[in-house]
Design an enzyme around this catalytic site. Structure first.
Site, mmCIF file in Angstrom:
data_model
loop_
_atom_site.group_PDB
_atom_site.id
_atom_site.type_symbol
_atom_site.label_atom_id
_atom_site.label_comp_id
_atom_site.label_asym_id
_atom_site.label_seq_id
_atom_site.Cartn_x
_atom_site.Cartn_y
_atom_site.Cartn_z
ATOM 1 N N ASP A 918 0.828 -1.212 0.000
ATOM 2 C CA ASP A 918 0.000 0.000 0.000
ATOM 3 C C ASP A 918 0.854 1.250 0.000
ATOM 4 O OD1 ASP A 918 -2.690 -0.822 -0.042
ATOM 5 O OD2 ASP A 918 -2.541 -1.478 2.024
ATOM 6 N N LYS A 987 -7.741 11.085 11.079
ATOM 7 C CA LYS A 987 -7.247 10.342 9.916
ATOM 8 C C LYS A 987 -8.072 10.581 8.660
ATOM 9 C CE LYS A 987 -6.366 5.739 8.066
ATOM 10 N NZ LYS A 987 -6.349 4.272 8.292
ATOM 11 N N ASP A 1149 -4.191 2.533 -5.359
ATOM 12 C CA ASP A 1149 -2.804 2.672 -4.888
ATOM 13 C C ASP A 1149 -2.378 1.490 -4.018
ATOM 14 O OD1 ASP A 1149 -4.471 3.242 -2.798
ATOM 15 O OD2 ASP A 1149 -3.300 4.934 -2.039
#
Length: 1233
Positions: A918, A987, A1149
């Site tokens: 990742d 986050k 991604d």
């Protein structure tokens, strides 16, 4: 009445039964992707607005109660029938009484007041109108003459130009024995008629162009379908009729004349073709290459003399058209090409077709190593032999020719009691009756629509003739089968039916034109490139090999998608046919007469966000009958199921993916045309990088992880488990209080009950949706579990991000969806594969995100007993895997790791498990690389470090510093937040800031996180979320200064571009053209004709003829531009991994490969990131935008010139960059990890 129904009615969600044939005023529908209305602004506080809404709902409730009382007092037949004629399930079916009660209208107590008087007055007015209407209908019925015979179809046009009209009459009514060659030559030499002033103004009016675009699309589609269904005389008749009226003639375009002309050319009908040429000249149009190609084809089929053909070719030269482009620029079939060639060789006997140009090679610096002939290549082969792949191809071909797939449902089957058997037999009997009724109704509808065409008005008649009646009926019954109990909006149902009809038409057309036989021969040769027991020299990419197998034969012309208005109109017609024809007896278990039949579907209205939506809903008794029968099969469209053989490589925007089913290279909102037009304008070689990357992703073979599937099915059958992502059955949904509110209940309490009922209703709908999604996914997985391999063809969105085409079962989904799949082709673990499996299982748990790779490996060894226990006893052991962030993937990895460590030689163990790498907040990584921001690069692991840097923790720490400073200064909210500023709270906001989230959106995200903290004082949530989002943005500004500068430059550029009236567009470093599909709302109306269900107003925001939506353009540009960069990086990594022989797939991604190949993939990933950002990306973007938007000549408007000059200055003022060395990325262990 239940509280749910009462709450829905009180909240403005009440529904009224509407007779299927009764006309209704236009209802405003939402777009397919959004049903919400425009946000209304108000100066009142949210609490005050809520109170106003509650009181408004109470008042509305009183009105509705009074209206219901009044309707029940009336003897209106339509309403009474709908109330009383409720279908009953067969004897023994439980719940029939309850269902009937649900369908009853609740009678409110008698009320008085001004609303009652108003409704009584309305009743009297409606009764008078009804009486007047009945008198008019009786008078009209007496005056109706006998049915006249159908009008003859017109052939000869009525021309406006006297000279052309006189010439045409001369040749039509006299002249030589073979009259139609000379007038053709003569009319070709005629200059187009000079338009009158009002005609020229009408054509130049941009407003009328926008107004007529939808009508023109429908008219062109009508002519094209007439050609396909062999109704050419009907198309000619409509064309002549439209041409004879000035207002209707404005809708006609050269493409429409050419379409009908091409049809006559294929039939060799020169007379009708000449008529159309006269109309073209009379309309003031100039023939183009397609017009001349049709004339030459016709003469080639008729074997005309060379003189007429020569005059036609001379006219092409006089019109300054290139003769050679007749064979290269005009799409045509093989038969059309042969006829054209025959005509040309009459004049030029030695003429040969121009040679096919040599294959173009992409010249991009980024792709130079991919397409070079130098250096070694090791393209991967599949693990299956040629014979197996050929058998799989035949299976997939049969599936796509059938257009649907029957799959056994994994829903727990009911025991075969007499009640279940009776319900199934009842359904079989009813479906047999419905087939007959639908067939008869379809014939009546087609006859009525054909009558409209004979009157010169285009209709859906040719569209309904594209499919056989039996196939259309079966398609409608399949849609009826899957209609949910709560119903579907009519606009969604219309779109779905229109798309299904189009897909079936495409497959049938390919079969009729012999494309299936050609595909079989070509695909068999193509498989030699992929099979493990054959070789192709020299080695090449799948697209290159497929193109080479095509030889010199041109590709057949692509099937153009139907315009959105046509899709919706056709789908609405089919939906109305279904509603009107499908009926069931009140007691399905007993013999029924015609008078006892009631509709299976009924049409109701509902309010969603203050917008009235038409809904088609199945009868509750029919839903109960389906539930009782518990039929064990599900039906999927062929394109919704993974492929059983490797997909076709993408070779153009029109060709690739499925064998026969149509697929889009670039997915977009239905009705969006600008993306497809841009792709078609691109030179073919420009798209090679994207085409080859998509083909490589689609060539990855998958298989089902049977062990995980069995465990999930066990939970699915045993009430589910929400914590593990297995939704429980709908029966477990929360229920509102069953008791009705007592008379005199305070309005505040009524409002609270309504909100509670709405929450329960929402939860039930969400649970039903989640349960259906899980059912589809698990049923498909069970269906494919015994297949050795299956494939997922890919396409991309307008930014270049890739997605699997099958929607239900793929690796792009939740933790559960990913855990169900593994690579079909295994690879030995090798010397380091076991360590990567251990690292991967720790990464999936999320327990050691801040630790080094060595610490994670040590943790894996320390937890090996837990890993083995999870693998051996997942449901009865210590269940360590259930505490992970990704529990199902963790369990799947535990099982793979257990098999590996227990094998005699772990290095030789064949692993099928995909290991992920990742990116570390990938959007910020691209921003930091663009700005060469050293501080930002270190925060997102572009720079090497001993431990992984966590940007979310860094931002949380910076926010905590700001909080402490404010708390010392006595800021109350800062003091309350002590101990609550954590990584989890910030986050989501940090992650989405890079993708354009606003402060408003960020505040909502933080508010949600704070509400999850049970010990946080909830009265401070509003104030605390405002404070924190401000500090998060301040922290990002301080930590990522270059990133914020680039974001601001992109946003300001997009704002100025949209103010100039253009949508923002750019080209990705890989050559993909991008245009943002954000425009002001455009509407078109699908009218209810002859007593249809309703009119539909369709709203959509992707109409490029509308002005751009400035807010969406400027907010969307930064995240979309970054998405286009991360897709470029992924595609480059995919192509280089394929060249090295690796299996590679991605979820944006997140890059996947075999455990043994992770080191190679990591190296390629880092090299391509550096290679990508070594290009002058922002400078190239600035140059492109200047050339595209600042090169137009100056206008007379001072404000527009001022904005253009400001845009030019903004585009040249590139953000300053830092000093970060990109080469450091190559040695950063945690860049992707």
């Amino acid at each position: 009445m239940s509280a749910v129904r009462w709450g829905r009615g009180a909240a403005g969600l009440g529904r009224a039964l509407v007779p299927a044939g009764r006309p209704w005023p236009p209802v405003e529908e939402g777009a397919l992707d959004s049903m919400g209305g425009r946000r209304r602004s108000s100066s009142a506080s949210p609490c005050e607005r809520d109170r106003r809404k509650d009181w408004g709902h109470v008042e509305l409730l009183e009105v509705l109660k009074e209206r219901v009382r009044q309707l029940q007092a009336e003897s209106v037949s339509e309403v009474t029938v709908k109330r009383v004629d409720m279908a009953r399930t067969p004897e023994g079916h439980g719940g029939a009484i309850q269902l009937s009660r649900k369908a009853e209208v609740w009678a409110a107590p008698e009320l008085h007041g001004r609303w009652a008087k108003k409704l009584d007055q309305e009743k009297r007015i409606m009764q008078k109108r009804k009486q007047r209407l009945e008198v008019k209908l009786q008078a009209s019925a007496q005056k109706l003459p006998r049915e006249r015979p159908p009008r003859p179809l017109r052939v000869e046009p009525q021309l406006q130009n006297r000279q052309l009209a006189g010439c045409l009459q001369h040749w039509a009514r006299g002249g030589p024995a073979s009259p139609w060659e000379e007038p053709l030559a003569q009319v070709l030499q005629e200059a187009p008629r000079k338009l009158r002033r009002e005609e020229a103004q009408a054509l130049a009016d941009k407003g009328s162009e926008t107004q007529f675009s939808g009508q023109r699309q429908k008219l062109l589609a009508f002519f094209q379908c007439c050609l396909l269904t062999d109704h050419l005389p009907l198309a000619h008749h409509v064309l002549v009729t439209q041409h004879g009226h000035f207002r209707r003639r404005r809708l006609l375009t050269l493409d429409m004349y050419n379409t009908v002309m091409l049809g006559w050319a294929r039939k060799g009908s020169l007379k009708e073709l000449v008529y159309i040429f006269f109309m073209v000249k009379d309309a003031g149009l100039t023939p183009n290459l397609l017009s001349y190609a049709a004339a030459l084809q016709c003469m080639g089929r008729l074997d005309q003399d060379a003189n007429t053909i020569k005059r036609c070719l001379d006219q092409i030269a006089r019109d300054q058209l290139q003769f050679q482009k007749l064979f290269s620029a005009v799409p045509m079939t093989e038969k059309d090409r042969a006829a054209l060639l025959m005509a040309v060789r009459k004049v030029k006997p030695t003429f040969n077709l121009p040679p096919r140009p040599p294959p173009q090679v992409n010249k991009s610096q980024l792709l130079r190593d991919i397409y070079t002939q130098d250096g070694p290549v090791a393209y991967p082969k599949l693990h299956l032999p040629l014979k197996t792949l050929e058998d799989l191809f035949q299976q997939q071909l049969r599936v796509e020719m059938a257009t649907t797939v029957q799959v056994q449902s994994v829903e727990k089957a009911p025991p075969l009691t007499s009640e279940v058997l009776l319900a199934r037999e009842t359904l079989r009997s009813l479906r047999a009756q419905w087939e007959v009724a639908l067939g008869q109704q379809l014939q009546e509808v087609k006859a009525n629509l054909a009558r409209l065409c004979r009157e010169g008005r285009p209709s859906l008649y040719p569209h309904l003739c594209l499919l056989g009646e039996q196939e259309t009926v079966q398609m409608l019954l399949q849609v009826l089968q899957v209609l949910p109990p709560q119903g579907e909006s009519l606009i969604y149902l219309a779109h779905e039916l229109g798309m299904r009809a189009f897909n079936r038409h495409v497959v049938q057309r390919k079969q009729r034109e012999g494309q299936v036989q050609a595909l079989q021969q070509r695909y068999s040769e193509y498989l030699r490139l992929l099979a493990c027991d054959t070789q192709v020299e020299p080695p090449c990419l799948p697209r290159q090999h497929w193109e080479a197998l095509g030889g010199t034969a041109p590709e057949p012309p692509p099937e153009q998608p139907w315009p959105l208005p046509v899709l919706l109109q056709l789908g609405k017609q089919l939906a109305e046919l279904l509603v009107q024809a499908v009926r069931m007896p009140r007691n399905p278990g007993a013999p029924a007469s015609v008078e006892q039949l009631v509709p299976v579907l009924y049409h109701v209205y509902s309010f969603r966000s203050f917008r009235q939506i038409g809904i088609v809903k199945p009868h509750p008794a029919f839903s109960q009958l389906l539930a009782t029968a518990g039929e064990p099969t599900l039906t999927f469209e062929a394109a919704e199921v993974p492929m059983l053989c490797p997909p076709l490589p993408w070779t153009s925007p029109h060709s690739g993916a499925f064998l026969l089913s149509p697929a889009k290279l670039m997915r977009a909102v239905e009705g969006t045309l600008q993306h497809q037009r841009q792709l078609e304008r691109c030179p073919p070689a420009t798209l090679h990088g994207a085409l080859d990357a998509l083909s490589q992703l689609g060539n990855c073979a998958w298989r089902v992880n049977g062990a995980i599937l069995d465990l999930v099915l066990g939970l699915f059958h045993d009430q589910g488990c929400s914590r593990l992502g297995v939704p429980p059955p709908v029966s477990e949904a929360p229920r509102p209080p069953a008791r009705r509110p007592a008379p005199g209940t305070p309005p505040a309490r009524l409002a609270e009950l309504r909100r509670e009922a709405a929450r329960c209703l929402k939860a039930t709908r969400e649970l039903r949706s989640l349960r259906a999604d899980a059912l589809y996914r698990l049923s498909l997985a069970q269906h494919l579990r015994h297949h050795s391999a299956f494939w997922l063809p890919h396409n991309m969105d307008f930014r270049g991000r890739t997605y699997p085409c099958p929607p239900h079962l793929s690796h792009l989904g939740s933790d559960l969806a990913r855990a169900l799949l593994e690579f079909a082709q295994g690879r030995p673990l090798g010397p380091c594969g076991l360590d990567w499996l251990k690292l991967h299982v720790v990464n999936l748990t999320g327990l050691k995100k801040r630790e080094s790779l060595q610490m994670r490996l040590a943790f894996a060894d320390q937890m090996l007993d837990e890993i083995l226990d999870s693998a051996d006893r997942p449901m009865t052991g210590r269940k360590w895997w259930m505490e992970a962030d990704e529990p199902w993937q963790t369990l799947a990895c535990c099982m793979e790791l257990a098999r590996a460590v227990r094998s005699p030689d772990p290095a030789a163990f064949i692993s099928h498990f995909p290991v992920h790498q990742d990116g570390s907040c990938n959007g910020l990584q691209h921003y930091a690389a663009l700005g060469r921001d050293s501080v930002g690069a270190a925060s997102v692991n572009l720079a090497p470090s001993d431990l992984p840097q966590d940007v979310y923790s860094g931002v949380a720490a910076q926010v905590e510093v700001f909080r402490q400073q404010d708390a010392q200064q006595g800021v109350r909210v800062a003091q309350v937040l002590e101990g609550f500023v954590s990584r989890k709270v910030v986050k989501q906001t940090v992650m989405t800031v890079v993708y354009g989230v606003t402060r408003y959106g960020g505040r909502l995200q933080i508010e949600k996180r704070l509400r999850e903290l049970h010990d946080f004082p909830q009265e401070f949530v509003w104030e605390a979320s405002h404070y924190l989002v401000r500090q998060v943005f301040n922290s990002l500004q301080e930590m990522f200064s270059a990133t914020r500068a680039i974001q601001h430059w992109l946003t300001e550029s997009a704002r100025l571009i949209s103010h100039l009236g253009s949508a923002v567009e750019w080209v990705t470093p890989l050559g993909i053209p991008v245009i943002q599909p954000y425009h002001r709302t455009s509407k078109f109306l699908v009218r209810a004709i002859n007593g249809g269900l309703q009119s539909m107003t369709f709203n959509y925001t992707s109409d490029c003829s509308q002005r751009p939506n400035t807010l969406k353009q400027k907010n969307g540009f930064p995240p979309n531009f970054i998405h286009s960069l991360d897709s470029t990086h992924m595609m480059l990594t995919a192509l280089h991994c394929y060249r090295k022989g690796l299996t590679f797939v991605s979820v944006h991604d997140c890059f996947w490969t075999h455990a043994a190949d992770v080191p190679i993939m990591n190296q390629v990933c880092r090299e391509q990131f550096v290679h990508l950002h070594s290009q002058p990306i922002l400078r190239d973007l600035s140059r492109f935008l200047v050339k595209r938007f600042c090169s137009t000549p100056r206008t007379s408007k001072f404000s527009k010139n001022l904005q253009s000059r400001k845009l030019f200055q903004t585009l040249l003022a590139l953000p300053e960059t830092g000093t970060f060395d990109l080469e450091q990325v190559k040695v950063s262990k945690y860049f992707f990890s």
